[in-house]
Design a protein around this motif. Structure first.
Motif, short mmCIF file in Angstrom:
data_model
loop_
_atom_site.label_atom_id
_atom_site.label_comp_id
_atom_site.label_asym_id
_atom_site.label_seq_id
_atom_site.Cartn_x
_atom_site.Cartn_y
_atom_site.Cartn_z
N ILE A 102 -6.31 9.15 3.65
CA ILE A 102 -7.58 8.38 3.59
C ILE A 102 -7.24 7.01 3.25
O ILE A 102 -6.36 6.79 2.23
N ILE A 103 -7.28 6.05 3.93
CA ILE A 103 -6.88 4.63 3.86
C ILE A 103 -7.83 3.89 3.05
O ILE A 103 -8.87 3.82 3.49
N THR A 104 -7.63 3.54 1.78
CA THR A 104 -8.61 2.96 0.86
C THR A 104 -8.34 1.46 0.70
O THR A 104 -9.31 0.80 0.53
N GLU A 105 -7.14 1.07 1.05
CA GLU A 105 -7.06 -0.60 0.76
C GLU A 105 -6.05 -0.96 1.91
O GLU A 105 -4.86 -0.04 2.15
N VAL A 106 -5.96 -2.26 2.25
CA VAL A 106 -5.30 -2.64 3.22
C VAL A 106 -4.79 -4.11 2.52
O VAL A 106 -5.58 -4.78 2.35
N THR A 107 -3.45 -4.57 2.29
CA THR A 107 -2.98 -5.71 1.82
C THR A 107 -3.78 -5.90 0.43
O THR A 107 -4.05 -7.17 0.25
N GLN A 108 -3.98 -4.67 -0.28
CA GLN A 108 -4.49 -4.55 -1.74
C GLN A 108 -5.94 -5.27 -1.63
O GLN A 108 -6.44 -5.57 -2.77
N GLN A 109 -6.75 -4.74 -0.39
CA GLN A 109 -8.03 -5.02 -0.65
C GLN A 109 -8.72 -4.02 0.07
O GLN A 109 -8.41 -3.24 0.88
N PRO A 110 -9.83 -3.44 -0.40
CA PRO A 110 -10.59 -2.31 -0.02
C PRO A 110 -11.09 -2.36 1.56
O PRO A 110 -11.52 -3.77 2.22
N VAL A 111 -11.16 -1.33 2.09
CA VAL A 111 -11.49 -1.16 3.49
C VAL A 111 -12.60 -0.21 3.66
O VAL A 111 -12.47 0.85 3.08
N ALA A 112 -13.56 -0.47 4.52
CA ALA A 112 -14.56 0.52 4.87
C ALA A 112 -14.72 0.79 6.27
O ALA A 112 -15.39 1.83 6.67
N THR A 113 -14.57 -0.37 7.19
CA THR A 113 -14.49 -0.08 8.56
C THR A 113 -13.39 -0.28 9.23
O THR A 113 -12.35 -1.02 8.63
N VAL A 114 -13.15 -0.06 10.39
CA VAL A 114 -11.97 -0.36 11.17
C VAL A 114 -11.82 -1.87 11.27
O VAL A 114 -10.83 -2.46 11.59
N ALA A 115 -13.33 -2.59 11.34
CA ALA A 115 -13.01 -4.12 11.66
C ALA A 115 -12.35 -4.64 10.34
O ALA A 115 -11.53 -5.47 10.45
N ASP A 116 -12.74 -4.02 9.12
CA ASP A 116 -11.96 -4.54 7.91
C ASP A 116 -10.54 -4.23 8.03
O ASP A 116 -9.71 -5.26 7.80
N PHE A 117 -9.89 -3.23 8.47
CA PHE A 117 -8.57 -2.80 8.94
C PHE A 117 -7.90 -4.06 9.60
O PHE A 117 -6.70 -4.62 9.27
N GLN A 118 -8.64 -4.25 11.00
CA GLN A 118 -7.95 -5.19 11.78
C GLN A 118 -8.12 -6.63 11.17
O GLN A 118 -7.00 -7.39 11.62
N ARG A 161 -7.66 -7.48 8.24
CA ARG A 161 -6.42 -7.68 7.22
C ARG A 161 -5.23 -7.89 8.10
O ARG A 161 -4.12 -8.61 7.61
N ILE A 162 -4.90 -7.27 9.05
CA ILE A 162 -3.84 -7.28 9.96
C ILE A 162 -3.77 -8.73 10.61
O ILE A 162 -2.65 -9.42 10.31
N ASP A 163 -4.80 -9.19 10.90
CA ASP A 163 -4.94 -10.55 11.58
C ASP A 163 -4.58 -11.74 10.27
O ASP A 163 -3.57 -12.40 10.72
N ALA A 164 -4.72 -11.47 9.23
CA ALA A 164 -4.66 -12.40 8.32
C ALA A 164 -3.26 -12.28 8.02
O ALA A 164 -2.37 -13.39 7.66
N ALA A 165 -2.69 -11.14 8.01
CA ALA A 165 -1.22 -11.08 7.52
C ALA A 165 -0.29 -11.64 8.62
O ALA A 165 0.60 -12.17 8.23
N ASP A 166 -0.64 -11.35 9.74
CA ASP A 166 0.05 -11.73 11.00
C ASP A 166 0.02 -13.31 11.11
O ASP A 166 0.93 -14.03 11.39
N ALA A 167 -1.27 -14.09 10.53
CA ALA A 167 -1.27 -15.57 10.72
C ALA A 167 -0.19 -16.12 9.52
O ALA A 167 0.11 -17.13 9.52
N ALA A 168 -0.40 -15.18 8.43
CA ALA A 168 0.59 -15.72 7.31
C ALA A 168 2.11 -15.45 7.47
O ALA A 168 3.05 -15.82 6.66
N GLY A 169 2.32 -14.85 8.96
CA GLY A 169 3.76 -14.61 9.12
C GLY A 169 4.58 -13.22 8.37
O GLY A 169 5.70 -13.21 8.57
N GLN A 170 3.40 -12.54 7.88
CA GLN A 170 4.27 -11.15 7.28
C GLN A 170 4.64 -10.18 8.49
O GLN A 170 3.95 -10.23 9.53
#
Length: 493
Positions: free
Chosen positions: A433-449, A451-460
């Motif tokens: 069960i994935i509960t957090e992504v980049t140390q922020q809670p997720v409840a939907t697949v959209a939340d997961f995506q 977080r990825i977009d934000a990390a990608d934009a930040a160059g991670q």
């Protein structure tokens, strides 16, 4: 004088020295080698043999006869031996076990292994001079396999002192004394092969040595050349059951504190921080923008000292009470050695910065897990989606009950994993069960995506996710995969 003449003279001198040494008496030759006889005389009287006895279930009060399994005689012997007990069942018999120990005070305190005396109803101590005394059990610590005994003697007893194991180096000489295989007082010597070995316990800090340790040596001392005890012989690694030169002694740096607590309280009283932790990997450090992969990552903070002191999930504990933390083992050991009720400074890494918190420690032995109330989850009937090779769907009430995750709000359940993905390589599993992504809670697949977009934009290059598996939280770092656009091959004009 030419070079050839000089070389001939040197060879003649070496030959003469070799002949002269060979002509020396054996006693004179042995004097050139390091000896341990004086050390044995210095400390030997403080080393003891331990014999324990206990009542165990058996047949007829003696050993069972050996008959082939399935033999016609098997049922006959079983019926015959069962009739020997008054109630028709197995009659009890006494079992004996052997071990070693050492005296640490003139008034009769003795250290040994917990597994040597565990379950015993009688403990007999035999000294090197043949005197035997009955011992009383003062206290035990199964976590470090240490036990403290006490005997009463009319005369002050010879004793040995603890040394500081961490002041020694790999390659230093050490000496083992004890009762191997029930043969009585015996000595073996070797060197320190390694420090910081861990076998199975949270507080393990074993010294590895090639000095012969066998069954019966358990609980005996590992001496340095000054006659100080720097380890308690505990275990061996062997396919045969005998010594092959890989033995382990619990470091005196751990034992000293345990023995002091057993002597004062009859039990251990370890400090308790109240967190679940894991080691920080290089990938996790990169995802957190942490300069070095060190410290202990907090994965869960139940009600207790840490939560009251402000520690939160995702913090990386870098130092505790002024001591730098390399990994989780070190933090567990340092916290356990701390005083119950003491207020300490804890340096954590959070949101790209360090912060110092003050935490008042509880007692590990009396810590109780607080029950977490059930929470409502996402509505049923949601669909799954795939991201980074992970097929996931929101955690529903039905899945929450199935996965025993009643205390988790939100979250995404992993339904399938691409075996060629980074997620599979990092060890994610179906049912996590994935509960957090980049140390922020997720409840939907959209939340997961998002977080990825934000990390990608930040160059991670990677993201940090928090999962729960069978109720246990754990952080993992996943590489962000970049999708490549396929193009058409166009001939040059």
């Amino acid at each position: 004088m030419d070079a050839r003449t000089v070389l001939a003279a040197i060879m003649a001198l070496l030959t003469a020295l070799a002949i002269a040494f060979a002509a020396l008496p054996a006693r004179a030759q042995s004097a050139q080698l390091p000896g341990f006889a004086d050390l044995v005389d210095q400390v030997g009287d403080a080393v003891v043999n331990i014999t324990t006895s206990s009542v165990v279930a058996g047949r007829g009060g003696g050993p069972d006869p050996i008959v082939p399994e399935g033999s016609p005689l098997e049922d006959f012997f079983n019926d015959f031996l069962d009739r020997q007990a008054p109630d028709g069942g197995p009659s009890p018999r006494r079992s004996q076990a052997l071990g070693s120990g050492f005296v640490i005070s003139e008034d009769g305190y003795i250290v040994t292994n917990n597994h040597v005396i565990e379950g015993a109803d009688e403990i007999m101590i035999e000294f090197r001079n043949g005197v035997e005394l009955v011992a009383e059990l003062i206290g035990t610590d199964p976590n470090t396999d240490i036990a403290l005994l006490k005997v009463d003697s009319d005369e002050p007893l010879p004793f040995v002192s603890f040394g500081v194991a961490s002041e020694h180096r790999v390659g230093d000489w050490v000496m083992v004394m004890g009762n191997p295989l029930g043969q009585g007082f015996s000595v073996s010597v070797g060197v320190i092969s390694a420090f910081g070995r861990s076998l199975s316990g949270a507080y393990d800090d074993f010294i590895q040595t090639d000095a012969a340790i066998n069954q019966g040596n358990s609980g005996g001392p590992l001496f340095n050349l000054d006659g100080d005890v720097i380890g308690v012989n505990t275990a061996i690694l062997s396919p045969t059951g005998g010594s092959i030169g890989i033995g382990f002694a619990m470091s005196s740096d751990v034992v000293i504190n345990v023995v002091e607590q057993l002597r004062e309280f009859g039990e251990t009283r370890r400090g308790w921080l109240g967190v679940r932790i894991q080691d920080v990997t290089a990938e996790m450090a990169e995802a957190l923008s942490l300069e070095d992969a060190r410290g202990a990552m907090v994965t869960d903070v139940p009600t207790g000292p840490a939560s009251e002191g402000g520690i939160v999930v995702g913090d990386v504990i870098l130092s505790f009470d002024g001591q730098d933390i390399a990994d989780t083992r070190e933090l567990v050991r340092i916290v356990g050695d701390s005083t119950v009720g003491e207020t300490v400074r804890v340096l954590v890494f959070r949101d790209g910065e360090t912060e110092t918190l003050r935490v008042t420690l509880g007692r590990r032995e009396t810590a109780e897990s607080a029950a977490t109330p059930e929470v409502e989850g996402a509505p049923d009937g949601t669909t799954s989606s795939e991201i980074l090779g992970i097929t996931m769907s929101p955690l529903t009430d039905d899945r929450r009950e199935e996965l025993n995750a009643g205390n988790i709000a939100g979250g995404l359940v992993i339904e399938a994993i691409d075996p060629a993905s980074d997620a599979a390589e990092m060890g994610l599993q179906v049912g996590d069960i994935i509960t957090e992504v980049t140390q922020q809670p997720v409840a939907t697949v959209a939340d997961f995506q998002a977080r990825i977009d934000a990390a990608d934009a930040a160059g991670q290059k990677s993201i940090l996710i928090l999962i729960r598996r069978d109720g246990t939280p754990r952080f993992m770092a996943l590489t962000i995969e970049e999708e490549e656009t396929e193009g058409e091959l166009v001939p040059a004009e």
